[in-house]
Design a protein around this motif. Structure first.
Motif, PDB file in Angstrom:
ATOM      1  N   LYS A  57     -13.881  12.846  -1.870  1.00  0.00           N
ATOM      2  CA  LYS A  57     -13.445  12.146  -3.103  1.00  0.00           C
ATOM      3  C   LYS A  57     -14.348  10.988  -3.286  1.00  0.00           C
ATOM      4  CE  LYS A  57      -8.771  12.972  -0.896  1.00  0.00           C
ATOM      5  NZ  LYS A  57      -8.535  14.109  -1.863  1.00  0.00           N
ATOM      6  N   SER A  60     -12.541   4.936  -3.814  1.00  0.00           N
ATOM      7  CA  SER A  60     -11.887   4.331  -4.753  1.00  0.00           C
ATOM      8  C   SER A  60     -10.593   3.639  -3.843  1.00  0.00           C
ATOM      9  CB  SER A  60     -11.001   5.352  -5.576  1.00  0.00           C
ATOM     10  OG  SER A  60     -10.277   6.295  -4.882  1.00  0.00           O
ATOM     11  N   ASN A  61      -9.593   3.081  -4.208  1.00  0.00           N
ATOM     12  CA  ASN A  61      -8.554   2.224  -3.429  1.00  0.00           C
ATOM     13  C   ASN A  61      -7.645   3.320  -3.458  1.00  0.00           C
ATOM     14  OD1 ASN A  61      -9.649  -0.328  -3.531  1.00  0.00           O
ATOM     15  ND2 ASN A  61      -8.538  -0.685  -5.681  1.00  0.00           N
ATOM     16  N   GLU A  62      -7.404   4.177  -4.159  1.00  0.00           N
ATOM     17  CA  GLU A  62      -6.588   5.455  -4.180  1.00  0.00           C
ATOM     18  C   GLU A  62      -7.016   6.409  -2.879  1.00  0.00           C
ATOM     19  OE1 GLU A  62      -6.262   4.000  -8.072  1.00  0.00           O
ATOM     20  OE2 GLU A  62      -8.163   4.782  -7.010  1.00  0.00           O
ATOM     21  N   GLU A  65      -5.856   4.469   0.123  1.00  0.00           N
ATOM     22  CA  GLU A  65      -4.344   4.342   0.365  1.00  0.00           C
ATOM     23  C   GLU A  65      -3.984   5.731   0.774  1.00  0.00           C
ATOM     24  OE1 GLU A  65      -2.042   2.268  -0.218  1.00  0.00           O
ATOM     25  OE2 GLU A  65      -3.678   0.965  -0.276  1.00  0.00           O
ATOM     26  N   GLU A  66      -4.774   6.917   0.457  1.00  0.00           N
ATOM     27  CA  GLU A  66      -4.299   8.188   0.940  1.00  0.00           C
ATOM     28  C   GLU A  66      -4.594   8.318   2.444  1.00  0.00           C
ATOM     29  OE1 GLU A  66      -5.527  12.925   0.399  1.00  0.00           O
ATOM     30  OE2 GLU A  66      -6.152  11.367  -1.238  1.00  0.00           O
ATOM     31  N   LYS A  69      -1.595   6.479   4.461  1.00  0.00           N
ATOM     32  CA  LYS A  69      -0.278   7.221   4.129  1.00  0.00           C
ATOM     33  C   LYS A  69      -0.266   8.354   5.163  1.00  0.00           C
ATOM     34  CE  LYS A  69       0.886   6.179  -0.512  1.00  0.00           C
ATOM     35  NZ  LYS A  69       1.047   6.774  -2.008  1.00  0.00           N
TER      36      LYS A  69
END
Length: 710
Positions: A57, A60-62, A65-66, A69
C-alpha cells in the motif's frame, strides 16, 4: 541513548544485515499477476512494485488505520527508482511468493518512494541511525500499528528478511509490552535529535567560528586523491563551493589546491561519464574510478554550479568541458525541454542476455573497443586507461583518465587541436554504439526542489560561459516552476508527473525554488522573479517557521502530521533546507531592503552554533552564509541601456561576496532607485546601500570590490 537502543535492539533479536552481490533479473510485466494498491500511484518506484505478490500500500493515514484495526505490525519499506540494492531485494524477497505470504498474513505493508516522501524517509532514517549507527537504501523498518518504529535495517537477503519478520511477529504476539516500551524509548531519542540547543550566553557567530570549523574540516582532506579520506568517494558540491570561496577570500592556497585537485580527480574518474557526460552518484573506491552507476539530477545540478564557479575563478578548459558535457547529458536524458527535469537514471540496465546488471550500459570490453575504434584503439587505450588501472570486473573497463590533456598530448607527440578533434570523434562513435544498448530505466517524475537546483545550475553555467541557451533554459524551467507547481493558496507542490502536480511541498522545495528565482533575476534583471521569491518566502515563514528560534520545519502546517516533525539542519550532499533559506533571507534583505529578513537569517545561524561547533563538517553551507553576514558583502548595481551586456562581463569574474541588481531603465528597486541616467550605463559598488562613486565600465568596477575575509 544510542548505546541503550542498540542493547535493546539486540535483545529483540534484531540483527544488522549486510550487502551481498546478487545479479538482478530483467524487469518484465507479467499480465497474469494481480496488481496491488501501488498500481494507481504516480511514482515510477512504486509502480515497479505494483505487481509484487506483497500486498503493498502507499503511505497514507488509511494504511495505518487499517493496521490499528487489525492490530498488525507495519512494514515500511523505503527506496527509490534508481537504487540498485532496492532492485536486488525486490527480486530476492518481494517477488517471492513465500516471503509475500508471511508479509501479507502478519503485516500491513507500506512502500515509500523516499524522493516522493522525504518527510517519511527522514523519520525512519533517523530511527535507523539511532538503532544501528548506519543507514542507507533500501531502508526496511518494522513499526507498531501507529507507525512508531521498533526495527530498522537496510538490505536483507531473503533468509535474513524472513528471520526478521518471524522474530518480530513472534515477539509482538508474546511480549507486546516490550515492543511498546522500546518504541517509546526510541521516540524519545528521535525527539532529542530534533532539539535545537540555543547558547545560554547568546553569543553570536564571528569569523573565528568559521576559521576554527575549517581547521577541523582540513583533518579529513585527502590531499592525494581529493575529497575526504574515505574508502568510498562522494561528491559534495556545496562543501567544495564553500571551501573554494573560503580559500579565495582568505588567500589560502592549500585549500584552493585541494579544491582544484578534487575537481580534477572527479572529472578524470569513472564517476564522470567520459563518453556521455554527467556524474554518477558516488565512487565505490578512493580513486573516483568505479561509480555506483545511477545518475541523479540533484548531483549533476549542483556539480554544474560547482564547476561553473571554479571556471570563473581559473578559466580551466577541463571545467568548461565538464559544464558543457554535463548539460548536454541533462538536456538529452533528463528533460523533455519544457516541463521540469526528470529525477534520475537507474544504475542497472539490461545486458544482451536480458539480465539487469549494474553499469552494463557504461562499461566496455577490450575487444568491443578494438572492434569499434580500429587503428585508434592504442591511443584511446592509453588515454582512457583500458589497462589494469581501468579494469573493473567481468573483464570490463570503466573509462578513466589519469593525466591532463596537455601532458598526454606532449607525451604522445600530438598537436592539441588534432587531439581535441580525435577525442570528439571517439566520443561520437562510442555514443552511437552505446545507443544500441539497452538504456538504464528513467525515473521521469519531476521534483520541485531538484528541478530548482538544476535551474540554478543553468544560471551559474550562463554566468560562467555567457551561453544564451543556458539563460533560455533557466527561464523556461523557472516559468514551469512558477506556473505549474503552484498551489491555489500560493504554495508549492513537491512533485509533478504526467501533467499533474501532487504532494504538498516541503521546505526543500521552497528553499531551492527561491534560490533559483533569485538566480534568474540576476541573469534577466526581471523584477518579477524577486516578487515571486518574496511571496514564497513569506509563505514559508507563515507555514513552516518555528517561532521559538526562527528555524523552519521540514513540513508545512498543511502536510499530514507524522510521528515527528523534523528540522533539517545538517548540510549533506544537498545542503540543509534551513541553510539555503538563511541564505535566501540574507539576499532578499539586500535586494528588497527588508531588515527583518536579515535579522531572521542571523537568528537562524545563532540557533545552530552549538551544533556547528560540535560537528563543523555538517554545516558548510551555513558557514557560507556566515561569511556573507560577516562581510565584506557588496551590492553591485548596474543601470542603463547596456545593463545586460555589463552584467555578462561582470559574471565572468569570480567574486563570491556580492549580489547584482540591474535595469535598462528607471527601477523602483531600492538599490537602483533614482540612479538612471538616460545616456549612460553606470555601475555602482555599494555596501549596505552606501555606494562609491559610479563608474562607466566593469573593468573600473572590479578594483572597488574587496574580497578578503578576516
Amino acid at each position: 541513548m544510542r548505546a541503550f537502543l542498540l542493547k535493546i535492539t539486540l535483545s529483540l533479536c534484531m540483527v544488522l544485515t549486510y550487502m551481498g552481490c546478487r545479479e538482478n533479473k530483467s524487469e518484465s510485466m507479467n499480465e497474469e499477476k494481480q496488481a496491488n494498491d501501488l498500481i494507481n500511484e504516480q511514482s515510477p518506484y512504486l509502480l515497479q512494485h505494483a505487481y509484487n505478490p506483497v500486498d503493498w500500500k502507499p503511505w497514507s493515514n488509511e494504511a495505518l488505520e487499517e493496521a490499528k484495526k487489525a492490530n498488525k505490525l507495519v512494514v515500511v519499506s523505503i527506496g527509490y527508482a534508481s537504487c540498485h540494492w532496492c532492485h536486488v531485494m525486490e527480486e530476492e524477497s518481494f517477488e517471492n511468493d513465500s516471503v509475500a505470504a508471511i508479509m501479507n498474513e502478519h503485516f500491513i505493508n507500506i512502500k515509500v518512494d523516499r524522493e516522493e516522501r522525504p518527510d517519511v524517509d527522514q523519520i525512519y532514517m533517523d530511527a535507523a541511525q539511532l538503532m544501528t549507527g548506519r543507514g542507507g537504501w533500501p531502508l526496511n523498518c518494522i513499526t507498531l500499528p501507529d507507525g512508531r518504529p521498533v526495527y530498522a535495517g537496510t538490505y536483507h537477503t531473503k533468509d535474513q528478511w524472513i528471520q526478521v519478520l518471524d522474530q518480530l511477529q513472534s515477539l509482538y504476539v508474546k511480549s507486546p509490552d516490550k515492543m511498546e516500551q522500546y518504541a517509546s524509548r526510541l521516540m524519545g531519542g528521535l525527539e532529542k535529535m530534533n532539539l535545537v540547543t540555543i547558547p545560554e550566553d547568546k553569543t553570536s557567530f564571528t569569523s573565528e567560528t568559521v576559521f576554527d570549523a575549517v581547521e577541523h574540516m582540513k583533518s579529513k582532506f585527502d590531499m592525494r586523491n581529493g575529497g575526504d579520506r574515505n574508502v568510498q568517494k562522494f561528491p559534495m558540491p556545496s562543501k567544495l563551493v564553500f571551501l573554494m570561496r573560503y580559500g579565495f577570500q582568505t588567500e589560502d592556497k592549500n585549500i584552493l589546491s585541494y579544491v582544484d585537485l578534487t575537481l580534477d580527480k572527479m572529472a578524470f574518474g569513472g564517476i564522470y561519464d567520459q563518453i556521455g557526460g554527467g556524474f554518477a552518484r558516488y565512487a565505490v573506491d578512493s580513486l573516483w574510478h568505479v561509480p555506483h552507476f545511477e545518475k541523479m539530477l540533484y548531483d549533476n545540478a549542483q556539480l554544474v554550479t560547482l564547476y561553473s564557479k571554479a571556471y570563473r575563478r581559473n578559466q580551466k578548459s577541463l571545467y568548461k568541458s565538464v559544464i558543457v558535457e554535463t548539460l548536454n547529458f541533462v538536456e538529452s536524458e533528463l528533460t523533455n525541454g519544457v516541463e521540469g527535469f526528470y529525477s534520475s537514471l537507474d544504475a542497472d540496465s539490461n545486458t544482451e542476455s536480458g539480465e539487469l546488471e549494474e553499469g552494463a550500459y557504461y562499461v566496455w570490453s577490450e575487444n568491443e573497443l578494438k572492434s569499434i575504434l580500429g587503428n585508434d584503439f592504442n591511443l584511446f587505450q592509453a588515454y582512457y586507461n583500458v589497462n589494469k588501472n581501468g579494469l573493473w570486473e567481468h573483464n570490463k573497463y570503466v573509462l578513466r583518465r589519469t593525466e591532463a590533456d596537455s601532458v598526454f598530448v606532449k607525451n604522445n607527440s600530438l598537436e592539441q587541436q588534432e587531439f581535441e578533434e580525435l577525442k570528439s570523434s571517439w566520443k561520437r562513435i562510442l555514443l552511437a554504439q552505446r545507443e544500441k544498448k539497452s538504456k538504464p530505466r528513467l525515473d521521469d517524475k519531476i521534483l520541485t526542489s531538484w528541478s530548482a537546483l538544476m535551474v540554478s545550475g543553468y544560471v551559474n553555467a550562463y554566468k560562467a560561459l555567457s551561453d544564451e541557451n543556458y539563460k533560455k533554459v533557466a527561464v523556461t524551467h523557472g516559468n514551469f516552476l512558477k506556473s505549474k507547481i503552484r498551489m491555489e493558496d500560493g504554495g508549492l507542490y513537491h512533485m509533478y508527473k504526467d501533467g499533474k502536480a501532487s504532494v504538498t511541498g516541503y521546505l526543500e522545495d521552497y528553499a531551492a525554488t527561491i534560490q533559483a528565482f533569485l538566480g534568474i533575476y540576476e541573469i534577466t534583471f526581471d523584477p518579477e522573479w524577486l516578487k515571486v521569491a518574496e511571496q514564497l518566502t513569506n509563505y514559508t515563514i507563515e507555514h513552516f517557521q518555528d517561532k521559538e528560534h526562527g528555524l523552519f520545519y521540514f513540513t508545512s502546517i498543511n502536510n499530514d502530521p507524522l510521528i515527528s516533525r523534523k528540522l533539517e539542519l545538517y548540510d549533506n550532499v544537498i545542503p540543509a533546507s534551513n541553510s539555503i533559506m538563511s541564505k535566501n533571507l540574507f539576499l532578499l534583505s539586500h535586494y528588497l531592503d527588508k531588515p527583518n529578513y536579515l535579522d531572521l537569517s542571523g537568528a537562524m545561524i545563532d540557533a545552530i552554533l552549538t551544533d556547528l561547533k560540535n560537528a563543523p563538517s555538517g554545516f558548510f553551507n551555513w558557514m557560507d552564509v556566515m561569511m556573507d553576514q560577516l562581510g565584506p558583502f557588496y551590492e553591485v548595481a548596474i543601470n542603463g541601456k547596456k545593463a545586460d551586456q555589463y552584467a555578462s562581463e561582470y559574471y565572468r569574474y569570480y567574486i563570491p561576496n556580492n549580489l547584482t541588481v540591474g535595469a535598462e531603465n528607471e527601477s523602483e528597486l531600492p538599490l537602483l532607485e533614482n540612479r538612471y541616467q538616460k545616456e549612460k550605463t553606470l555601475v555602482y559598488v555599494c555596501v549596505n546601500k552606501t555606494c562609491k562613486l559610479p563608474v562607466d565600465s566593469i573593468e573600473k568596477a572590479i578594483p572597488l570590490i574587496e574580497t578578503e575575509f578576516k
